[in-house]
Design an enzyme around this catalytic site. Structure first.
Site, PDB file in Angstrom:
ATOM      1  N   ASN A  23      -3.272 -16.322   0.087  1.00  0.00           N
ATOM      2  CA  ASN A  23      -3.940 -17.326  -0.797  1.00  0.00           C
ATOM      3  C   ASN A  23      -3.497 -16.753  -1.248  1.00  0.00           C
ATOM      4  O   ASN A  23      -3.554 -16.269  -2.281  1.00  0.00           O
ATOM      5  CB  ASN A  23      -5.889 -16.657   0.026  1.00  0.00           C
ATOM      6  CG  ASN A  23      -6.621 -17.794   0.562  1.00  0.00           C
ATOM      7  OD1 ASN A  23      -5.909 -18.325  -0.973  1.00  0.00           O
ATOM      8  ND2 ASN A  23      -8.063 -18.435   1.384  1.00  0.00           N
ATOM      9  N   HIS A  83       0.859   5.259 -12.836  1.00  0.00           N
ATOM     10  CA  HIS A  83       1.354   5.882 -13.967  1.00  0.00           C
ATOM     11  C   HIS A  83       0.720   7.632 -14.097  1.00  0.00           C
ATOM     12  O   HIS A  83       0.297   7.700 -13.048  1.00  0.00           O
ATOM     13  CB  HIS A  83       0.953   5.182 -15.311  1.00  0.00           C
ATOM     14  CG  HIS A  83       1.273   3.988 -15.185  1.00  0.00           C
ATOM     15  ND1 HIS A  83       2.533   3.672 -15.855  1.00  0.00           N
ATOM     16  CD2 HIS A  83       0.804   2.833 -14.497  1.00  0.00           C
ATOM     17  CE1 HIS A  83       2.717   2.009 -16.338  1.00  0.00           C
ATOM     18  NE2 HIS A  83       1.579   2.162 -15.496  1.00  0.00           N
ATOM     19  N   ALA A 111     -13.919  -7.685   2.199  1.00  0.00           N
ATOM     20  CA  ALA A 111     -13.551  -8.334   1.055  1.00  0.00           C
ATOM     21  C   ALA A 111     -14.203  -7.256  -0.089  1.00  0.00           C
ATOM     22  O   ALA A 111     -15.010  -6.024   0.075  1.00  0.00           O
ATOM     23  CB  ALA A 111     -14.509  -9.564   0.324  1.00  0.00           C
ATOM     24  N   ARG A 123     -16.032   0.325  12.293  1.00  0.00           N
ATOM     25  CA  ARG A 123     -16.238   0.525  12.758  1.00  0.00           C
ATOM     26  C   ARG A 123     -14.421   0.046  14.348  1.00  0.00           C
ATOM     27  O   ARG A 123     -13.749   0.063  13.199  1.00  0.00           O
ATOM     28  CB  ARG A 123     -17.315  -0.070  14.041  1.00  0.00           C
ATOM     29  CG  ARG A 123     -17.142  -1.457  13.320  1.00  0.00           C
ATOM     30  CD  ARG A 123     -17.708  -2.949  14.394  1.00  0.00           C
ATOM     31  NE  ARG A 123     -17.500  -3.754  13.666  1.00  0.00           N
ATOM     32  CZ  ARG A 123     -16.664  -4.504  14.416  1.00  0.00           C
ATOM     33  NH1 ARG A 123     -16.830  -4.478  14.937  1.00  0.00           N
ATOM     34  NH2 ARG A 123     -17.628  -6.143  13.542  1.00  0.00           N
TER      35      ARG A 123
END
Length: 177
Positions: free
Chosen positions: A72, A107, A152, A175
């Site tokens: 996306n 780094h 998200a 879960r």
């Protein structure tokens, strides 16, 4: 295993600039031709892969995307160059949500050593049929098992097993699916 490389060599700066230019052109004009140019930067790109505008790659040549995967808008893939030998693999039938970041380069944590400006790259492996929700961040050295879902905004700092739902910062198993 982390691989060290120096990203400020003239050759790698030139390669990154070229790849960034190709990605910017695709973002401005997400035509089929510009998508083809972006896909040609990748190590491999499977059949029926769809990439929305806003993709950012650093090098691309160690990135592989499996068949029927969907990336996306505004995906950022900070990948190491060929010399780093660190691969980012996205399996078949994956969903990569908007604003996802795959960060295979880091780094040194030690401030004195960090002054040397070395980069470290490590593999990221996303198995088949994984869904990374919007804004998820996946760090170097992580593998995500098949059929798993990352919620998200989650930050994946450690490898995740198959067939589970994960969320949070750091991502934890919520879960089994």
């Amino acid at each position: 295993m982390k691989k060290q490389f120096d990203s400020i060599t003239p050759a790698l700066i030139k390669q990154r600039k070229s790849v960034h230019d190709t990605c910017r052109q695709f973002s401005k004009s997400p035509s089929k031709g510009n998508l083809t140019r972006v896909k040609s930067l990748l190590n491999t790109c499977g059949a029926d892969v769809y990439i929305e505008a806003g993709l950012h790659l650093d090098y691309g040549d160690n990135v592989s995307i499996g068949d029927r995967s969907y990336i996306n808008i505004n995906c950022t893939i900070i990948d190491g160059p060929q010399c780093s030998q660190a691969n980012i693999t996205i399996g078949k039938d994956c969903f990569i949500g908007p604003n996802v970041q795959l960060l295979s380069v880091s780094h040194d944590i030690d401030p004195t050593k960090r002054l040397a400006k070395h980069n470290f790259a490590d593999d990221i492996v996303i198995a088949n049929n994984v869904w990374l929700g919007a804004g998820a961040i996946v760090l170097a050295g992580v593998s995500i098992g098949e059929n798993s879902v990352v919620g998200a905004g989650s930050v994946v700092t450690k490898s995740l097993e198959s067939n589970c739902f994960y969320a949070g910062n750091p991502a934890v198993k919520i879960r089994k699916l």
